[in-house]
Write a protein that holds these residues in place. Structure first.
Motif, PDB file in Angstrom:
ATOM      1  N   LYS A  26       0.832  -1.208   0.000  1.00 32.85           N
ATOM      2  CA  LYS A  26       0.000   0.000   0.000  1.00 32.85           C
ATOM      3  C   LYS A  26       0.865   1.256   0.000  1.00 32.85           C
ATOM      4  CE  LYS A  26      -3.817   2.167   2.560  1.00 32.85           C
ATOM      5  NZ  LYS A  26      -4.714   2.016   3.735  1.00 32.85           N
ATOM      6  N   LYS A  27       1.916   1.254   0.796  1.00 30.08           N
ATOM      7  CA  LYS A  27       2.822   2.406   0.848  1.00 30.08           C
ATOM      8  C   LYS A  27       3.577   2.575  -0.465  1.00 30.08           C
ATOM      9  CE  LYS A  27       3.514   2.218   5.863  1.00 30.08           C
ATOM     10  NZ  LYS A  27       4.478   1.923   6.958  1.00 30.08           N
ATOM     11  N   MET A  28       3.959   1.474  -1.084  1.00 26.46           N
ATOM     12  CA  MET A  28       4.706   1.537  -2.338  1.00 26.46           C
ATOM     13  C   MET A  28       3.828   2.033  -3.490  1.00 26.46           C
ATOM     14  SD  MET A  28       6.869  -2.028  -1.925  1.00 26.46           S
ATOM     15  CE  MET A  28       8.071  -1.753  -3.220  1.00 26.46           C
ATOM     16  N   ILE A  29       2.595   1.547  -3.544  1.00 26.79           N
ATOM     17  CA  ILE A  29       1.657   2.003  -4.565  1.00 26.79           C
ATOM     18  C   ILE A  29       1.319   3.483  -4.358  1.00 26.79           C
ATOM     19  CG2 ILE A  29      -0.717   1.735  -5.440  1.00 26.79           C
ATOM     20  CD1 ILE A  29       1.171  -0.439  -6.367  1.00 26.79           C
ATOM     21  N   GLY A  30       1.389   3.928  -3.111  1.00 29.43           N
ATOM     22  CA  GLY A  30       1.091   5.329  -2.799  1.00 29.43           C
ATOM     23  C   GLY A  30       2.023   6.328  -3.455  1.00 29.43           C
ATOM     24  N   LYS A  31       3.121   5.846  -4.060  1.00 31.04           N
ATOM     25  CA  LYS A  31       4.016   6.731  -4.812  1.00 31.04           C
ATOM     26  C   LYS A  31       3.352   7.253  -6.084  1.00 31.04           C
ATOM     27  CE  LYS A  31       8.067   3.831  -3.700  1.00 31.04           C
ATOM     28  NZ  LYS A  31       9.115   2.978  -4.348  1.00 31.04           N
ATOM     29  N   TRP A  32       2.378   6.505  -6.573  1.00 31.91           N
ATOM     30  CA  TRP A  32       1.758   6.873  -7.848  1.00 31.91           C
ATOM     31  C   TRP A  32       0.877   8.106  -7.695  1.00 31.91           C
ATOM     32  CZ3 TRP A  32       0.021   1.319  -9.678  1.00 31.91           C
ATOM     33  CH2 TRP A  32       1.162   0.593 -10.036  1.00 31.91           C
ATOM     34  N   GLN A  38      -7.006   7.508  -7.932  1.00 29.97           N
ATOM     35  CA  GLN A  38      -8.414   7.886  -7.733  1.00 29.97           C
ATOM     36  C   GLN A  38      -9.382   7.054  -8.564  1.00 29.97           C
ATOM     37  OE1 GLN A  38      -8.637  11.982  -9.002  1.00 29.97           O
ATOM     38  NE2 GLN A  38      -8.410  11.503 -11.172  1.00 29.97           N
ATOM     39  N   ASN A  39      -8.853   6.273  -9.499  1.00 31.01           N
ATOM     40  CA  ASN A  39      -9.719   5.506 -10.400  1.00 31.01           C
ATOM     41  C   ASN A  39     -10.141   4.151  -9.855  1.00 31.01           C
ATOM     42  OD1 ASN A  39      -9.753   7.151 -13.038  1.00 31.01           O
ATOM     43  ND2 ASN A  39      -7.568   7.072 -12.527  1.00 31.01           N
ATOM     44  N   PHE A  40      -9.547   3.727  -8.734  1.00 31.39           N
ATOM     45  CA  PHE A  40      -9.786   2.376  -8.245  1.00 31.39           C
ATOM     46  C   PHE A  40     -10.022   2.356  -6.743  1.00 31.39           C
ATOM     47  CE2 PHE A  40      -6.738   1.977 -11.826  1.00 31.39           C
ATOM     48  CZ  PHE A  40      -7.513   1.216 -12.696  1.00 31.39           C
ATOM     49  N   ASP A  41     -10.636   1.275  -6.290  1.00 29.39           N
ATOM     50  CA  ASP A  41     -10.655   0.919  -4.878  1.00 29.39           C
ATOM     51  C   ASP A  41      -9.708  -0.275  -4.707  1.00 29.39           C
ATOM     52  OD1 ASP A  41     -12.455   2.826  -3.955  1.00 29.39           O
ATOM     53  OD2 ASP A  41     -14.191   1.593  -4.468  1.00 29.39           O
ATOM     54  N   PHE A  42      -8.803  -0.178  -3.755  1.00 29.91           N
ATOM     55  CA  PHE A  42      -7.774  -1.197  -3.575  1.00 29.91           C
ATOM     56  C   PHE A  42      -7.987  -1.967  -2.275  1.00 29.91           C
ATOM     57  CE2 PHE A  42      -5.841   2.290  -5.986  1.00 29.91           C
ATOM     58  CZ  PHE A  42      -5.224   1.635  -7.034  1.00 29.91           C
ATOM     59  N   ALA A  43      -7.616  -3.252  -2.281  1.00 30.01           N
ATOM     60  CA  ALA A  43      -7.576  -4.058  -1.064  1.00 30.01           C
ATOM     61  C   ALA A  43      -6.190  -4.689  -0.977  1.00 30.01           C
ATOM     62  CB  ALA A  43      -8.647  -5.140  -1.085  1.00 30.01           C
ATOM     63  N   PHE A  44      -5.619  -4.685   0.225  1.00 29.68           N
ATOM     64  CA  PHE A  44      -4.235  -5.123   0.421  1.00 29.68           C
ATOM     65  C   PHE A  44      -4.141  -6.210   1.498  1.00 29.68           C
ATOM     66  CE2 PHE A  44      -4.049  -0.777  -1.164  1.00 29.68           C
ATOM     67  CZ  PHE A  44      -3.043  -0.820  -2.125  1.00 29.68           C
ATOM     68  N   PRO A  45      -4.512  -7.432   1.194  1.00 28.25           N
ATOM     69  CA  PRO A  45      -4.401  -8.498   2.207  1.00 28.25           C
ATOM     70  C   PRO A  45      -2.956  -8.919   2.444  1.00 28.25           C
ATOM     71  CG  PRO A  45      -5.028  -9.436   0.103  1.00 28.25           C
ATOM     72  CD  PRO A  45      -5.037  -7.945  -0.089  1.00 28.25           C
ATOM     73  N   MET A 193      14.639   1.524 -12.930  1.00 21.93           N
ATOM     74  CA  MET A 193      14.971   1.065 -11.586  1.00 21.93           C
ATOM     75  C   MET A 193      15.090  -0.459 -11.514  1.00 21.93           C
ATOM     76  SD  MET A 193      12.621   3.731  -9.401  1.00 21.93           S
ATOM     77  CE  MET A 193      13.398   3.281  -7.842  1.00 21.93           C
ATOM     78  N   GLY A 194      15.293  -0.965 -10.299  1.00 20.84           N
ATOM     79  CA  GLY A 194      15.458  -2.388 -10.092  1.00 20.84           C
ATOM     80  C   GLY A 194      14.179  -3.065  -9.653  1.00 20.84           C
ATOM     81  N   HIS A 195      14.310  -3.957  -8.670  1.00 22.90           N
ATOM     82  CA  HIS A 195      13.181  -4.769  -8.216  1.00 22.90           C
ATOM     83  C   HIS A 195      12.356  -3.964  -7.210  1.00 22.90           C
ATOM     84  CE1 HIS A 195      11.125  -8.588  -7.948  1.00 22.90           C
ATOM     85  NE2 HIS A 195      11.167  -8.537  -6.618  1.00 22.90           N
ATOM     86  N   THR A 196      11.518  -3.116  -7.732  1.00 20.86           N
ATOM     87  CA  THR A 196      10.720  -2.235  -6.890  1.00 20.86           C
ATOM     88  C   THR A 196       9.498  -1.762  -7.661  1.00 20.86           C
ATOM     89  OG1 THR A 196      10.817  -0.256  -5.466  1.00 20.86           O
ATOM     90  CG2 THR A 196      11.889  -0.109  -7.617  1.00 20.86           C
ATOM     91  N   ILE A 197       8.627  -1.049  -6.980  1.00 18.11           N
ATOM     92  CA  ILE A 197       7.497  -0.396  -7.640  1.00 18.11           C
ATOM     93  C   ILE A 197       7.909   1.034  -7.914  1.00 18.11           C
ATOM     94  CG2 ILE A 197       5.099   0.336  -7.396  1.00 18.11           C
ATOM     95  CD1 ILE A 197       4.644  -2.125  -5.646  1.00 18.11           C
ATOM     96  N   PRO A 198       8.074   1.392  -9.178  1.00 13.96           N
ATOM     97  CA  PRO A 198       8.642   2.702  -9.489  1.00 13.96           C
ATOM     98  C   PRO A 198       7.607   3.816  -9.424  1.00 13.96           C
ATOM     99  CG  PRO A 198       8.070   1.592 -11.513  1.00 13.96           C
ATOM    100  CD  PRO A 198       7.744   0.626 -10.389  1.00 13.96           C
ATOM    101  N   LYS A 199       8.118   5.020  -9.214  1.00 18.00           N
ATOM    102  CA  LYS A 199       7.288   6.176  -9.513  1.00 18.00           C
ATOM    103  C   LYS A 199       7.106   6.212 -11.029  1.00 18.00           C
ATOM    104  CE  LYS A 199       8.875   8.896  -5.566  1.00 18.00           C
ATOM    105  NZ  LYS A 199       9.539  10.151  -5.119  1.00 18.00           N
ATOM    106  N   LEU A 200       6.054   6.855 -11.486  1.00 18.80           N
ATOM    107  CA  LEU A 200       5.757   6.875 -12.917  1.00 18.80           C
ATOM    108  C   LEU A 200       6.281   8.161 -13.547  1.00 18.80           C
ATOM    109  CD1 LEU A 200       2.092   5.540 -12.723  1.00 18.80           C
ATOM    110  CD2 LEU A 200       4.127   4.251 -13.395  1.00 18.80           C
ATOM    111  N   ASP A 201       7.186   8.012 -14.514  1.00 16.39           N
ATOM    112  CA  ASP A 201       7.622   9.197 -15.245  1.00 16.39           C
ATOM    113  C   ASP A 201       6.545   9.585 -16.259  1.00 16.39           C
ATOM    114  OD1 ASP A 201       7.852   7.388 -17.355  1.00 16.39           O
ATOM    115  OD2 ASP A 201      10.043   7.316 -17.292  1.00 16.39           O
TER     116      ASP A 201
END
Length: 233
Positions: A26-32, A38-45, A193-201
């Motif tokens: 959730k924190k990593m996706i929050g970079k976007w 705002q287009n989705f509802d997310f669930a993070f089990p 970047m490497g093995h991570t969730i990147p910010k979007l250029d």
């Protein structure tokens, strides 16, 4: 209009990486940017199994950490239990329209719609309509063979709309490209970047928004079909 409700957003089930957690994803996706989120509802089990070893992100994020299943050179352990756990979560907390997965979660997000289409799992939940796969991969060949649920996996190309994020420095880059070949007309975001969730250029964000536009059109069409009989009453 009195009593009317805001239209439902597409719901995404988000599957975290190996020895991380739903909260970390959730924190990593929050970079976007908000224009995406705002287009989705997310669930993070969280995955069903507590981490059985050291996590690679201990210096970046606090525990607890979890893993979906375990793999060694010989066999894949607890895969069927993992799939049953995810399907049960989808039944209890769904419906879910799409999947997002990172690393080990990306491997699962890639293969779940195939299992659903083959009727070997996820038969009790609505059809998955799209996938966002970050640092995804195919399970490597094992001496004991693949888990029973994955025999002949991707034997036919996946037509489920998919978006793949592949990092230039990711140790899973090559397997990510191999995975791409199993999808029909996949969207791809390349990042440095490497093995991570990147910010979007700028280019990555443009690709993401094009993918979201397709998903929204498909989602609205499905809602119209679902509400058609009621509208006629």
């Amino acid at each position: 209009m009195l009593g009317s409700q805001a239209p439902r957003k597409p719901r995404i089930l988000c599957l975290h990486g190996f020895r991380t957690s739903g909260e970390i994803l959730k924190k990593m996706i929050g970079k976007w940017p908000e224009t995406v989120l705002q287009n989705f509802d997310f669930a993070f089990p969280d995955a069903p199994f507590p981490a059985r070893g050291k996590s690679d992100i201990e210096s970046l994020y606090d525990p607890p950490y979890y893993e979906w299943f375990q793999v060694n050179e010989v066999e894949c352990l607890n895969f069927e239990e993992c799939i049953a756990y995810i399907e049960d979560y989808m039944i209890k907390h769904g419906p879910f329209d799409g999947l997002l997965g990172f690393s080990q979660g990306g491997m699962l997000a890639a293969v779940i719609p195939w299992m659903q289409g083959e009727g070997v799992a996820f038969t009790k939940v609505p059809k998955i309509k799209f996938q966002i796969i970050i640092s995804g991969f195919k399970l490597r060949e094992l001496k004991s063979g693949p888990p029973k649920l994955l025999v002949n996996s991707f034997s036919t190309p996946m037509e489920c709309p998919s978006l793949h994020l592949i990092g230039e420095k990711d140790f899973l880059k090559e397997t990510g490209y191999i995975l791409l070949k199993s999808f029909v007309n996949p969207f791809v975001i390349h990042h440095s970047m490497g093995h991570t969730i990147p910010k979007l250029d700028e280019k990555g964000l443009e690709t993401m928004l094009k993918f979201i536009e397709i998903i929204q059109k498909m989602f609205q069409q499905d809602l119209q079909i679902a509400s058609g009989p009621r509208a006629a009453l």
